[in-house]
Design a protein around this motif. Structure first.
Motif, PDB file in Angstrom:
ATOM      1  N   GLY B 124      44.169  40.688  51.415  1.00 36.20           N
ATOM      2  CA  GLY B 124      43.965  42.015  50.444  1.00 36.20           C
ATOM      3  C   GLY B 124      43.493  41.192  49.134  1.00 36.20           C
ATOM      4  O   GLY B 124      43.098  42.109  48.126  1.00 36.20           O
ATOM      5  N   ARG B 125      43.577  40.087  49.024  1.00 39.40           N
ATOM      6  CA  ARG B 125      43.155  39.593  47.684  1.00 39.40           C
ATOM      7  C   ARG B 125      41.954  38.543  47.690  1.00 39.40           C
ATOM      8  O   ARG B 125      41.822  38.086  48.778  1.00 39.40           O
ATOM      9  N   ILE B 126      41.362  38.169  46.732  1.00 37.26           N
ATOM     10  CA  ILE B 126      40.163  37.426  46.636  1.00 37.26           C
ATOM     11  C   ILE B 126      40.047  36.532  45.323  1.00 37.26           C
ATOM     12  O   ILE B 126      40.693  36.902  44.278  1.00 37.26           O
ATOM     13  N   MET B 127      39.435  35.582  45.671  1.00 35.90           N
ATOM     14  CA  MET B 127      39.299  34.943  44.212  1.00 35.90           C
ATOM     15  C   MET B 127      37.544  34.782  44.168  1.00 35.90           C
ATOM     16  O   MET B 127      36.718  34.433  45.001  1.00 35.90           O
ATOM     17  N   VAL B 128      37.404  34.980  42.955  1.00 33.91           N
ATOM     18  CA  VAL B 128      35.562  35.069  42.852  1.00 33.91           C
ATOM     19  C   VAL B 128      35.115  33.931  41.763  1.00 33.91           C
ATOM     20  O   VAL B 128      35.920  33.631  41.178  1.00 33.91           O
ATOM     21  N   GLY B 129      33.945  33.723  41.890  1.00 31.16           N
ATOM     22  CA  GLY B 129      33.066  32.728  40.902  1.00 31.16           C
ATOM     23  C   GLY B 129      32.952  33.132  39.504  1.00 31.16           C
ATOM     24  O   GLY B 129      32.813  34.556  39.450  1.00 31.16           O
ATOM     25  N   ALA B 130      32.881  32.504  38.539  1.00 31.22           N
ATOM     26  CA  ALA B 130      33.127  33.134  37.256  1.00 31.22           C
ATOM     27  C   ALA B 130      31.640  33.745  36.887  1.00 31.22           C
ATOM     28  O   ALA B 130      31.651  34.812  36.048  1.00 31.22           O
ATOM     29  N   THR B 131      30.567  33.349  37.537  1.00 29.74           N
ATOM     30  CA  THR B 131      29.183  33.904  37.227  1.00 29.74           C
ATOM     31  C   THR B 131      29.448  35.593  38.153  1.00 29.74           C
ATOM     32  O   THR B 131      29.070  36.662  37.189  1.00 29.74           O
ATOM     33  N   LEU B 132      29.703  35.768  39.264  1.00 30.09           N
ATOM     34  CA  LEU B 132      29.944  36.982  39.731  1.00 30.09           C
ATOM     35  C   LEU B 132      30.861  37.792  38.868  1.00 30.09           C
ATOM     36  O   LEU B 132      30.607  39.076  38.515  1.00 30.09           O
ATOM     37  N   GLY B 137      32.008  42.434  35.705  1.00 29.13           N
ATOM     38  CA  GLY B 137      33.034  42.594  34.834  1.00 29.13           C
ATOM     39  C   GLY B 137      34.317  42.467  35.353  1.00 29.13           C
ATOM     40  O   GLY B 137      35.164  43.232  35.371  1.00 29.13           O
ATOM     41  N   LEU B 138      34.651  41.418  36.162  1.00 27.99           N
ATOM     42  CA  LEU B 138      36.038  41.395  36.947  1.00 27.99           C
ATOM     43  C   LEU B 138      36.993  40.542  36.079  1.00 27.99           C
ATOM     44  O   LEU B 138      36.451  39.458  35.559  1.00 27.99           O
ATOM     45  N   ALA B 139      38.099  40.562  36.369  1.00 28.36           N
ATOM     46  CA  ALA B 139      39.156  39.734  35.801  1.00 28.36           C
ATOM     47  C   ALA B 139      40.403  39.788  36.654  1.00 28.36           C
ATOM     48  O   ALA B 139      40.418  40.734  37.380  1.00 28.36           O
ATOM     49  N   PRO B 140      41.300  38.693  36.459  1.00 29.64           N
ATOM     50  CA  PRO B 140      42.284  38.735  37.699  1.00 29.64           C
ATOM     51  C   PRO B 140      43.074  40.224  37.473  1.00 29.64           C
ATOM     52  O   PRO B 140      43.365  40.628  36.323  1.00 29.64           O
ATOM     53  N   GLY B 141      43.333  40.802  38.429  1.00 27.64           N
ATOM     54  CA  GLY B 141      44.167  42.045  38.326  1.00 27.64           C
ATOM     55  C   GLY B 141      43.148  43.202  38.684  1.00 27.64           C
ATOM     56  O   GLY B 141      43.640  44.306  39.107  1.00 27.64           O
ATOM     57  N   ASN B 142      41.985  42.841  38.598  1.00 23.22           N
ATOM     58  CA  ASN B 142      41.053  44.176  38.703  1.00 23.22           C
ATOM     59  C   ASN B 142      40.977  44.577  40.452  1.00 23.22           C
ATOM     60  O   ASN B 142      41.314  43.496  41.211  1.00 23.22           O
ATOM     61  N   THR B 143      40.280  45.399  40.569  1.00 19.70           N
ATOM     62  CA  THR B 143      40.090  45.686  42.154  1.00 19.70           C
ATOM     63  C   THR B 143      38.472  45.836  41.975  1.00 19.70           C
ATOM     64  O   THR B 143      37.812  46.246  41.377  1.00 19.70           O
ATOM     65  N   ILE B 144      37.916  45.443  43.369  1.00 25.91           N
ATOM     66  CA  ILE B 144      36.865  45.702  43.592  1.00 25.91           C
ATOM     67  C   ILE B 144      36.424  46.045  45.179  1.00 25.91           C
ATOM     68  O   ILE B 144      37.161  45.660  45.961  1.00 25.91           O
ATOM     69  N   ARG B 152      32.058  50.455  56.640  1.00 26.77           N
ATOM     70  CA  ARG B 152      33.297  50.739  56.007  1.00 26.77           C
ATOM     71  C   ARG B 152      33.456  50.021  54.478  1.00 26.77           C
ATOM     72  O   ARG B 152      32.661  49.125  54.053  1.00 26.77           O
ATOM     73  N   LEU B 153      34.397  50.495  53.834  1.00 31.73           N
ATOM     74  CA  LEU B 153      34.653  50.242  52.436  1.00 31.73           C
ATOM     75  C   LEU B 153      35.889  49.471  52.531  1.00 31.73           C
ATOM     76  O   LEU B 153      36.919  49.994  53.025  1.00 31.73           O
ATOM     77  N   PHE B 154      35.940  48.225  51.793  1.00 32.97           N
ATOM     78  CA  PHE B 154      36.941  47.250  51.828  1.00 32.97           C
ATOM     79  C   PHE B 154      37.255  47.205  50.516  1.00 32.97           C
ATOM     80  O   PHE B 154      36.419  46.725  49.559  1.00 32.97           O
ATOM     81  N   THR B 155      38.425  47.200  50.050  1.00 33.77           N
ATOM     82  CA  THR B 155      38.824  46.975  48.738  1.00 33.77           C
ATOM     83  C   THR B 155      39.776  45.819  48.519  1.00 33.77           C
ATOM     84  O   THR B 155      40.679  45.578  49.412  1.00 33.77           O
ATOM     85  N   PHE B 156      39.654  44.962  47.388  1.00 35.34           N
ATOM     86  CA  PHE B 156      40.178  43.733  47.374  1.00 35.34           C
ATOM     87  C   PHE B 156      40.842  43.885  45.834  1.00 35.34           C
ATOM     88  O   PHE B 156      40.287  44.187  45.007  1.00 35.34           O
ATOM     89  N   ASP B 157      41.748  43.081  45.604  1.00 37.09           N
ATOM     90  CA  ASP B 157      42.384  42.668  44.445  1.00 37.09           C
ATOM     91  C   ASP B 157      41.772  41.432  43.989  1.00 37.09           C
ATOM     92  O   ASP B 157      41.950  40.331  44.775  1.00 37.09           O
ATOM     93  N   VAL B 158      41.297  41.242  42.696  1.00 35.03           N
ATOM     94  CA  VAL B 158      41.110  39.869  42.282  1.00 35.03           C
ATOM     95  C   VAL B 158      42.384  39.244  41.992  1.00 35.03           C
ATOM     96  O   VAL B 158      42.892  39.218  40.811  1.00 35.03           O
ATOM     97  N   ALA B 159      42.498  38.086  42.517  1.00 32.77           N
ATOM     98  CA  ALA B 159      43.634  37.245  42.382  1.00 32.77           C
ATOM     99  C   ALA B 159      43.515  36.447  41.181  1.00 32.77           C
ATOM    100  O   ALA B 159      44.282  35.960  40.606  1.00 32.77           O
TER     101      ALA B 159
END
Lengths: 108, 378, 224
Positions: B124-132, B137-144, B152-159
Motif C-alpha cells: 500500500g505504500r510506494i517510494m518515488v523518484g524525486a523528478t516524478l 507534486g508529491l511529498a511523503p504522506g501524499n496519496t496517488i 482498476r484504480l490503485f491508490t498508494f501512500d507515498v512513504a
C-alpha cells in the motif's frame, strides 16, 4: 589606456580562471564523492542498470537492456523516433552479437 | 621593462589598433569563434562528466542479468526457470527481479515500476523518484492513484521520496512491494521479469554467462561490462547530433581560416610594405601578425571554455536540455561531476589556436619578405 | 658620408619586362648638406633614393655608408641601419590609415623596444616643433595635406636619424606650405642632419636651403 594593457587585463583573469578550473577539477570531483558513493549504493541495492536520462520509451530508458532484435527496428538510433537516439548509439552488444549469445555447441 | 617585452607590447598595441579599425567585423568574428568553442567545449565537458558518473555508479550494477527471449522478443521468466540454473560455481546470489513500465496519462510520462522486498517498502505504500515527485507534486504522506492496464484504480501512500542527488538514476522510479506489483500489473504468479546474478570473481563472469547460455538456450545474459560499455559511448563524437555539431564546427573553422588565408588585399599588402619601409624587419611583421592570430584564437578559447564550464557545471548544460529531453516529460535535475579530461582540453586548445594562427600568418608571409622599395614606387 | 660606386638597379630581372632603372651611378654625398635630385619622371630618382636609403639593394655596384659597405648586408642589419640612420618622407606620405597621428609617428620605433612613455614624449616634442600639437590624437585620414606631411616628417624623425630622405616633398603642397617645408629643411641643416630629396619643383631646387643639385636622366647622372 594602452590596448595591450586592456587585453592583458581581460585575458589574464580568464587564463587564470581556466587554469584554476582545470587544476581544481580533481579536488572538486572529490567533493562529489559522497553523492557518487550514495548513488552507487543505490544501484547496488536496487540492481539498476541504466541512467534515467531518456524516459521517452522503454528502449531509450534502458538502452543496455535493449532487445536484440528491436535494436535495428525500433532502436533510438533511428533518428525519426527519438532525438535521444542521436546521442546514444545502439549498445555495442547488439551491433556485434556478443560471443556469448550462442555459446551452445554448434550443431556440426 | 625588458626591451623584448616592451617590443611585444608595442606589436600587440599595433595589431589591436589595426583590428579596431574594423570593430564590428572583428567583434563578430570573435563572437562566432567563441560560440563555436563554447558549444564544442560544453559538449566535451558534459559528455565527460556524464560518462564519469555512469562508469562509477553503474560499476555496482548486477554482474549478470538474464533475460528470456521468445521469438526474438523479451519474455517473462516462467516458474522453475531459476531452479534450472541450478548451482553454478562462482554465483553468489540468484534473484528474480520484477520491474516494468507504466504510462501515466495524467502527465504523459513513462514511469519505471520496481518491486522491492517487504522490509524496504510495505504493501500500500510506494517510494518515488524525486523528478516524478516534482512533476506530480508529491511529498511523503501524499496519496496517488494509478489506473492499471486492466482499468482498476490503485491508490498508494507515498512513504518516501528518493534523494534528489540520485535523480539521474531514479528520476522515474516507483518502488512498491512485490504483492502490490503483481496485483497492479496482474503479473502471472511465479513469473519474473528477469534474473539478476551476483558473481564474486570478475574473471568468472564470462564463464558463468557462457554456462547460462548453454543451460538455458532461450536466455540472453547481459553482462555488467556490456552495460558499462553502453554508457562509454554516450555523446560519442562519432555519433548523431554530436557528429553533426562537430562537422558544423569544423566547417565553420575552415571557412574562417579560408577567409583569412585567401590572400591579402592591396591595402594590407601596402601597409606591410610601409611598416617595412619605416624600419620593421620581416620578423617584426610576422611576429605582429602572430600576435593577432594568437590573441583572437586564445580569447575565443578562454572565453568559450570558461563559459562552457559555467554552462555545464552551474547551469546543468541548459542549452542541451531540449535535445536531451526529447519527448520525455520527466527530465532529471542533476549536478555533474566536474571531471575534466586533460587530453581533450589540450586537443580543443590546439585545434582552436593553431589552425587559426597559421591561417593568419600564411598569407602575409610573401608580403612580409618582399623588399619594401615597392612602397616608394606606389 | 654616402658613396655610390657603379650602382646599377634592375627590376624583373631575367623576365620579359626586365627594366634597368639605374645604369651605373657614381656619387658621393656630403654629410650635413641638402642634396636635391632633379630630373624627369622615369629618370631613376626614386630608385636612387631607395638604394641609398637601404630600402633596396643594388643589382650591382656598391653603396657605402660612413665607410661601411651596406649593399651586401643581410636583411636584419640593413633594416637596423635603415631604422637608426635614415628617415623617409614619402611622396604619398604613406601613413597608416585608421591610426592616430601619434600612433603613426611612434610606429618606426616599435621594434626598438623603447618604453612607450619615452616614445610618446619624443613624438609630442616633434609635434610641438612642427606645430601639430593639437592634432596628435586625430586620425590621419582627417588631417589636411600639409598636416599629413608634417606627421610624415615627424615619423621620419622619431628615431632621430642622421639622414632624411624625402621624395617629391612639395608635390602635394601649395606655395605657402612649400615655403614652410623649406623652413623645416633649414632646421634640419642647422641640426646637422643630411638631407636627400627629389623634386620637380623649382621652388625647392632653386632654393637657398638646397646646397647641391644633381641632375638625372634615364638612370644616369647628368650634371653634378
Amino acid at each position: 589606456m594602452r590596448p595591450s594593457t586592456v587585453v592583458f587585463a581581460l585575458l589574464g583573469p580568464l587564463a587564470a580562471a581556466t587554469v584554476m578550473v582545470l587544476a581544481l577539477s580533481g579536488p572538486s570531483t572529490a567533493a562529489h564523492q559522497p553523492r557518487l558513493d550514495a548513488n552507487r549504493a543505490l544501484v547496488a541495492r536496487l540492481g539498476l542498470t541504466d541512467l534515467a536520462l531518456f524516459t521517452e520509451a522503454r528502449y531509450t530508458r534502458h538502452p543496455s537492456q535493449a532487445d536484440l532484435h528491436s535494436a535495428l527496428q525500433d532502436h533510438p538510433g533511428a533518428f525519426d523516433h527519438f532525438p535521444s537516439g542521436s546521442l546514444l548509439p545502439p549498445p555495442a552488444l547488439v551491433r556485434r552479437h556478443a560471443s556469448l549469445d550462442r555459446k551452445a555447441a554448434s550443431p556440426d | 621593462m625588458h626591451p623584448w617585452i616592451e617590443k611585444q607590447r608595442h606589436l600587440i598595441d599595433f595589431t589591436l589598433a589595426a583590428l579596431a579599425r574594423r570593430k564590428t567585423r572583428n567583434a563578430g568574428l570573435l563572437v562566432a569563434y567563441t560560440l563555436i568553442v563554447f558549444v564544442l567545449a560544453s559538449l566535451m565537458l558534459f559528455a565527460n562528466a556524464l560518462r564519469t558518473e555512469a562508469a562509477y555508479v553503474l560499476a555496482a550494477s548486477p554482474e549478470v542479468i538474464l533475460q528470456r527471449m521468445v521469438a526474438g522478443r523479451h519474455d517473462l521468466i516462467p516458474p522453475g526457470y531459476i531452479e534450472r540454473i541450478g548451482r553454478l560455481r562462482g554465483v553468489q546470489k540468484i534473484e528474480g527481479r520484477l520491474w516494468g513500465y507504466y504510462y501515466d496519462p495524467v502527465v504523459n510520462a513513462n514511469y519505471t515500476f520496481m518491486a522491492r522486498p517487504a522490509d524496504e517498502v510495505a504493501d500500500g505504500r510506494i517510494m518515488v523518484g524525486a523528478t516524478l515527485a516534482r512533476e506530480r507534486g508529491l511529498a511523503p504522506g501524499n496519496t496517488i492513484s494509478f489506473r492499471s492496464y486492466s482499468g482498476r484504480l490503485f491508490t498508494f501512500d507515498v512513504a518516501a521520496v528518493l534523494s534528489p542527488d540520485s535523480e539521474l538514476l531514479s528520476a522515474d522510479l516507483v518502488l512498491l512491494s512485490e504483492r502490490d506489483f503483481r496485483a497492479f500489473f496482474e503479473y502471472p504468479a511465479g513469473h519474473w521479469t528477469d534474473v539478476a546474478l551476483a558473481v564474486v570473481n570478475p574473471l568468472e563472469v564470462r564463464n558463468v554467462a557462457a554456462k547460462l547460455a548453454a543451460a538455458l538456450p532461450d536466455s540472453r545474459p547481459i553482462l555488467r561490462e556490456e552495460v558499462l560499455r553502453t554508457y562509454e559511448s554516450v555523446f560519442d563524437w562519432r555519433e548523431g547530433i554530436v557528429l553533426t555539431v562537430l562537422a558544423g564546427a569544423i566547417l565553420a573553422f575552415t571557412i574562417l581560416a579560408w577567409e583569412k588565408a585567401s590572400g591579402l588585399s592591396a591595402d594590407e599588402r601596402r601597409e606591410i610594405g610601409i611598416l617595412k619601409a619605416i624600419g620593421w624587419e620581416t620578423g617584426d611583421v610576422i611576429r605582429m601578425k602572430l600576435w593577432e592570430g594568437l590573441l583572437v584564437s586564445l580569447t575565443a578559447f578562454l572565453l568559450g571554455f570558461v563559459a562552457a564550464w559555467v554552462h555545464v557545471f552551474h547551469f546543468g548544460a541548459a542549452v542541451f536540455a531540449p535535445v536531451l529531453k526529447g519527448w520525455a516529460i520527466l527530465y532529471p535535475r542533476f549536478t555533474l561531476v566536474p571531471a575534466v579530461d586533460g587530453l581533450q582540453v589540450a586537443t580543443l586548445f590546439f585545434f582552436t589556436v593553431v589552425p587559426y594562427t597559421a591561417a593568419v600568418l600564411v598569407p602575409i608571409w610573401r608580403a612580409a619578405t618582399t623588399d619594401p622599395d615597392a612602397v616608394m614606387r606606389a | 658620408m654616402i658613396e655610390l660606386s657603379a650602382v646599377r638597379k634592375a627590376f624583373n630581372q631575367g623576365q620579359g619586362n626586365e627594366y634597368w632603372a639605374l645604369h651605373g651611378i657614381d656619387l658621393a654625398i656630403e654629410a650635413g648638406k641638402v642634396t636635391a635630385f632633379r630630373g624627369p619622371s622615369g629618370s631613376g630618382k626614386t630608385t636612387l633614393l631607395t638604394v641609398v636609403g637601404c630600402l633596396a639593394r643594388p643589382t650591382s655596384g656598391r653603396v657605402r655608408f660612413k665607410g661601411e659597405d651596406i649593399s651586401a648586408l643581410p636583411e636584419r642589419f640593413l633594416t637596423e641601419i635603415r631604422r637608426q640612420s635614415f628617415g623617409f618622407v614619402f611622396q604619398q606620405f604613406n601613413l597608416i590609415k585608421g591610426l592616430s597621428a601619434l600612433e603613426n609617428v611612434i610606429l618606426p620605433a616599435f621594434p626598438t623596444g623603447r618604453p612607450r612613455r619615452e616614445l610618446v614624449a619624443a613624438a609630442e616634442a616633434l609635434f610641438d616643433r612642427l606645430k601639430l600639437g593639437h592634432r596628435a590624437g586625430a586620425r590621419v585620414e582627417w588631417l589636411s595635406g600639409g598636416e599629413q606631411q608634417r606627421v610624415a616628417i615627424a615619423r621620419a624623425l622619431i628615431n632621430d636619424p642622421e639622414v632624411i630622405i624625402a621624395d617629391e616633398p612639395t608635390a602635394n603642397l601649395d606655395t605657402a606650405l612649400s615655403m614652410e617645408f623649406m623652413g623645416i629643411l633649414e632646421g634640419f641643416t642647422a641640426a646637422g642632419k643630411t638631407v636627400l630629396l627629389t623634386s620637380h619643383d623649382p621652388l625647392v631646387v632653386e632654393s637657398a636651403a638646397v646646397h647641391r643639385v644633381v641632375g638625372m636622366r634615364d638612370g644616369r647622372l647628368t650634371d653634378h
